[in-house]
Each structure stands twice: as structure tokens, then as C-alpha cells.
Design a protein around this motif. Structure first.
Motif, PDB file in Angstrom:
ATOM      1  N   LEU A 256      -8.350   3.138 -13.651  1.00  0.00           N
ATOM      2  CA  LEU A 256      -7.690   2.245 -12.705  1.00  0.00           C
ATOM      3  C   LEU A 256      -6.774   1.236 -13.388  1.00  0.00           C
ATOM      4  O   LEU A 256      -5.961   0.590 -12.736  1.00  0.00           O
ATOM      5  CB  LEU A 256      -8.711   1.543 -11.816  1.00  0.00           C
ATOM      6  N   THR A 257      -6.887   1.097 -14.726  1.00  0.00           N
ATOM      7  CA  THR A 257      -5.953   0.225 -15.430  1.00  0.00           C
ATOM      8  C   THR A 257      -4.547   0.817 -15.446  1.00  0.00           C
ATOM      9  O   THR A 257      -3.576   0.115 -15.748  1.00  0.00           O
ATOM     10  CB  THR A 257      -6.405  -0.027 -16.883  1.00  0.00           C
ATOM     11  N   GLU A 258      -4.424   2.100 -15.098  1.00  0.00           N
ATOM     12  CA  GLU A 258      -3.103   2.720 -15.016  1.00  0.00           C
ATOM     13  C   GLU A 258      -2.240   2.051 -13.955  1.00  0.00           C
ATOM     14  O   GLU A 258      -1.013   2.121 -13.989  1.00  0.00           O
ATOM     15  CB  GLU A 258      -3.240   4.215 -14.717  1.00  0.00           C
ATOM     16  N   LEU A 259      -2.888   1.403 -12.985  1.00  0.00           N
ATOM     17  CA  LEU A 259      -2.153   0.766 -11.900  1.00  0.00           C
ATOM     18  C   LEU A 259      -1.450  -0.516 -12.347  1.00  0.00           C
ATOM     19  O   LEU A 259      -0.677  -1.098 -11.588  1.00  0.00           O
ATOM     20  CB  LEU A 259      -3.106   0.440 -10.743  1.00  0.00           C
ATOM     21  N   VAL A 260      -1.711  -0.956 -13.582  1.00  0.00           N
ATOM     22  CA  VAL A 260      -1.143  -2.214 -14.071  1.00  0.00           C
ATOM     23  C   VAL A 260       0.364  -2.113 -14.287  1.00  0.00           C
ATOM     24  O   VAL A 260       1.060  -3.122 -14.271  1.00  0.00           O
ATOM     25  CB  VAL A 260      -1.864  -2.641 -15.371  1.00  0.00           C
ATOM     26  N   SER A 261       0.882  -0.911 -14.471  1.00  0.00           N
ATOM     27  CA  SER A 261       2.314  -0.776 -14.706  1.00  0.00           C
ATOM     28  C   SER A 261       2.849   0.484 -14.049  1.00  0.00           C
ATOM     29  O   SER A 261       2.112   1.438 -13.788  1.00  0.00           O
ATOM     30  CB  SER A 261       2.600  -0.745 -16.213  1.00  0.00           C
ATOM     31  N   GLY A 262       4.143   0.465 -13.748  1.00  0.00           N
ATOM     32  CA  GLY A 262       4.792   1.637 -13.183  1.00  0.00           C
ATOM     33  C   GLY A 262       4.507   1.818 -11.703  1.00  0.00           C
ATOM     34  O   GLY A 262       4.014   0.923 -11.022  1.00  0.00           O
ATOM     35  N   SER A 263       4.848   3.003 -11.201  1.00  0.00           N
ATOM     36  CA  SER A 263       4.643   3.331  -9.790  1.00  0.00           C
ATOM     37  C   SER A 263       3.649   4.473  -9.665  1.00  0.00           C
ATOM     38  O   SER A 263       3.694   5.430 -10.456  1.00  0.00           O
ATOM     39  CB  SER A 263       5.975   3.729  -9.142  1.00  0.00           C
ATOM     40  N   HIS A 264       2.781   4.374  -8.682  1.00  0.00           N
ATOM     41  CA  HIS A 264       1.728   5.364  -8.494  1.00  0.00           C
ATOM     42  C   HIS A 264       1.532   5.657  -7.015  1.00  0.00           C
ATOM     43  O   HIS A 264       1.720   4.780  -6.173  1.00  0.00           O
ATOM     44  CB  HIS A 264       0.411   4.866  -9.089  1.00  0.00           C
ATOM     45  N   THR A 265       1.146   6.888  -6.739  1.00  0.00           N
ATOM     46  CA  THR A 265       0.807   7.294  -5.376  1.00  0.00           C
ATOM     47  C   THR A 265      -0.687   7.549  -5.298  1.00  0.00           C
ATOM     48  O   THR A 265      -1.265   8.190  -6.180  1.00  0.00           O
ATOM     49  CB  THR A 265       1.580   8.564  -4.986  1.00  0.00           C
TER      50      THR A 265
END
Length: 390
Positions: free
Chosen positions: A104-113
Motif C-alpha cells: 500500500l506504500t505504492e500509493l504514495v506516488s504516481g497514479s493508481h487504479t
């Protein structure tokens, strides 16, 4: 000859020199731990409503069931984290790729669906889409499951098995809870108005606009799009005074408030999959333990004690005394040197000299004699506080 206790204290003091820049990034990331996403624009014709009435509408909403798709786009103005934790912390010690503490730390940067489904407080599912790969996090009754389709690994933990002996939320909180937190924090330092109407995920919505009245905050505005029919927050946008892309722009692109099918929350580990149990991994040293290590000097300052709070509202600054000099980039692990250079600016004033570690939301000034000033305020506000000797 130094005792073991003295050696440990000296090691902790040296380690604390690199805590501030990493902690600034961590605090900034924590402010976006509650996720909604992007949505289509529109301008529906809705009955007029006051800010007070819209706040009451949000408070009265009690959405227990929903399913849909949302996007989240974040821009903290941070340099890349790539390789940083491996270099500073030595890696996660074999942690499962399905552990939500990592994924869930991937949500800290960039755009996600993401796809999301909820059926009351005991059933939620969130799926992070990454090309052809998916990461799913499922809470069903007493169990929390994480599944990484790319590696085929599974993470399992009992819902009651959190480190503090109480249930932990296995998925990010709802847009309503995010709105509730913002509204609770609003006071005399805050302007709350109703903006233009909008179309979010095909639904008519009002927009609540929240702005600081004070100067010096890094927050320009917060916009919460609220479903005109049921009061459920559908979209959340946090803009920084530094301009550019919003720090967080998140909201539903598709939403259905019906009850999801019960099978949505069923999960069975695929045959042959590596299953990591949360309790066992805690004993081995989970990634969140590494985070606690980074934050340790803030929570256990032997000399400085509790932080001194300066100011109020949106311009609150916390002052701490680490008892350690500011970090020198050349002494940091090689993997962290570029990160520290990009994150920090040298400053000076009546207080002496130091380094401002900056993001678009949270900034921190660490003086060369070990004092730390941190808050969602501009670097100038931090320098002014240090010059005032508060």
C-alpha cells in the motif's frame, strides 16, 4: 572503556541524524493514507445548500455497502524512493511481497487504479491494479488476506491480531472518514464554503471547499465532492500553495451503493502458494518495525522530552531536540545520498545554520545543533520559528 549502554546510546544518536529526512517523507505519506480518486468534471444544477447543511449531510450519511473503481494520483514533490530503504535499513528481511505494509506504500506516488468493495465493518476488499498484475487485500470477518498475483505469495493475519491488541483496518479508510477527520480539525483558523457543483462517477455532487485563513501553511485548499443524494464523499483533492499538480487528487470513477455479492469477499490461498502469517513476520521484524526505527528518536527523546507545539491550526509547528547534529550527506549510506541532496536545502539565520527537508506538504528544519522544527508550513515559517528561539 565504554559500556554496552553507552555504545547503544551513541549508535542511536548517529542513526537519529538521518531520521528527519526519512521521517518528513513518512509524515507526508501518512497524510494521504486515506484514499478516494480522480473523476469526470461536470456542473449539474442542484438546489442551493449552505456549508453547514452540507457538513450535516456528510455527518448524517451512513453508507455501509458499495463497490466501484477509483483512481488516486499523488504528488508530494519527493525524489524517488527507489533503493532508499534497502540502502538505509538493509531491506525488509525477507518480508512477503503480499504484505500490505509494503504494497500500500505504492500509493504514495504516481497514479493508481483500484477496485473496492465494502459490506459493513467486517467485509472489505481492495484490489490494486498494476498492468496485468493485481494485488488484493481482503478483510472477511476474523481474517485479513493479501495476495500478490505476480509472485503468487499470500499474506494472512487475524483481524484481531494487531500489534496493539485491537482490530486494525486492513484497507484504507473511506472518503467519508477522510472528510470527518478534516472537518474535526477545522476551527476558527479555517474557511469552509460551498463551491461549484460537480459530476463524480456519474453522480451529482456538491463541493465543500476548505481553506486555511492563516498565511504560512503549505495547504492551499481541500475540496470534498459530496454525493447530492446520500451525502457520501466521492472525491477528495488536496492542493498545495507551491502550485502544480495536487498533492492528492482522488475519487471514484464508478460507484454502486448496492450490497456486493458475499462471494466477493471469499478467499482461499492458491495451491502451492507461499503463505506468510502476520504474527510470525512481526517476530522476525516487519517493515513497519523499520518505520518505527526511523521514527524512534521522535517518540523517545531522552533529553528533549515531548515536542513543544508552536502556533495553532494550519500553521502549527512541532519543535524537538534530538541532541544530535544535523546529518551530513557524505556520511549517509550511498543509496540515500541522492535522496538527501534532493530533499534538503541549506539555510541560516539568527538560530545558526541547518537544513530544510522539504515536500509539497510537510517540511522540517533541522539545525546543526540538533533542534527540529516540523509542520505543514513553508520553509520560511520554520526559519522564523527557529529565529524566534521558541
Amino acid at each position: 572503556m565504554e559500556t554496552n549502554d553507552e555504545t547503544r546510546r551513541e549508535t542511536r544518536r548517529k542513526a537519529s541524524r538521518y531520521v528527519v529526512p526519512v521521517a518528513v517523507a513518512g509524515v507526508a505519506a501518512a497524510t494521504i493514507g486515506l484514499v478516494p480518486a480522480l473523476a469526470a468534471s461536470g456542473d449539474p444544477d442542484l438546489p442551493e445548500i449552505t456549508a453547514q447543511q452540507l457538513i450535516e449531510k456528510i455527518a448524517a450519511s451512513d453508507t455501509q455497502t458499495l463497490s466501484g473503481t477509483f483512481k488516486i494520483s499523488t504528488d508530494l514533490g519527493l525524489p524517488s524512493f527507489a533503493g532508499l530503504l534497502d540502502g538505509v535499513a538493509g531491506g525488509a528481511g525477507g518480508a512477503s511481497s503480499a504484505d500490505p505494509a509494503d504494497r500500500l506504500t505504492e500509493l504514495v506516488s504516481g497514479s493508481h487504479t483500484l477496485r473496492v468493495a465494502a459490506d459493513g465493518p467486517d467485509r472489505q476488499k481492495l484490489t490494486l491494479l498494476d498492468g496485468s498484475d493485481e494485488y488484493s487485500l481482503v478483510h472477511n470477518g476474523d481474517d485479513v488476506w493479501g495476495y500478490d498475483s505476480k509472485s503468487g505469495e499470500v499474506f494472512h493475519e487475524k483481524a484481531e491480531g494487531g500489534p496493539h491488541g485491537k482490530p486494525e483496518k486492513p484497507v484504507p479508510s473511506t472518503p467519508k472518514e477522510l472528510a470527518d477527520e478534516v472537518l474535526k480539525a477545522a476551527g476558527g483558523t479555517t474557511s469552509i464554503t460551498v463551491g461549484d457543483t460537480a459530476k463524480v462517477a456519474g453522480r451529482d455532487a456538491y463541493q465543500l471547499v476548505i481553506k486555511p485563513k492563516q498565511s504560512g501553511s503549505t495547504v492551499e485548499s481541500i475540496r470534498i465532492a459530496v454525493d447530492a443524494a446520500n451525502g457520501t464523499p466521492l472525491k477528495f483533492t488536496l492542493a498545495s500553495t507551491s502550485g502544480g499538480k495536487p498533492v492528492l487528487d482522488a475519487g471514484f470513477t464508478k460507484v454502486d451503493f448496492g450490497r456486493p455479492d458475499a462471494s466477493t469477499f471469499d478467499f482461499k490461498a492458491p495451491k502451492g502458494a507461499k503463505v506468510t502469517e502476520g504474527a510470525a513476520e512481526n517476530e522476525a521484524g516487519k517493515p513497519e518495525d523499520l518505520a518505527k526505527g526511523f521514527m524512534g528518536p521522535f517518540a523517545d527523546l531522552e533529553k528533549g522530552g515531548a515536542p513543544n507545539v508552536i502556533g495553532e491550526g494550519w500553521t502549527t509547528i512541532a519543535k524537538l531536540d534530538t541532541g544530535a547534529p544535523a546529518p551530513k550527506t557524505e556520511e549517509a549510506p550511498k543509496e540515500a545520498q541522492g535522496f538527501l541532496d534532493a530533499l534538503g536545502d541549506k539555510v541560516s539565520g539568527k538560530f545558526g545554520s541547518g537544513t530544510v527537508f522539504k515536500t509539497k506538504l510537510v517540511n522540517a528544519l533541522m539545525t546543526d545543533d540538533g533542534k527540529v522544527y516540523v509542520g505543514a508550513v513553508t520553509p520560511d515559517a520554520l526559519v522564523d520559528a527557529a529565529n524566534a528561539g521558541k
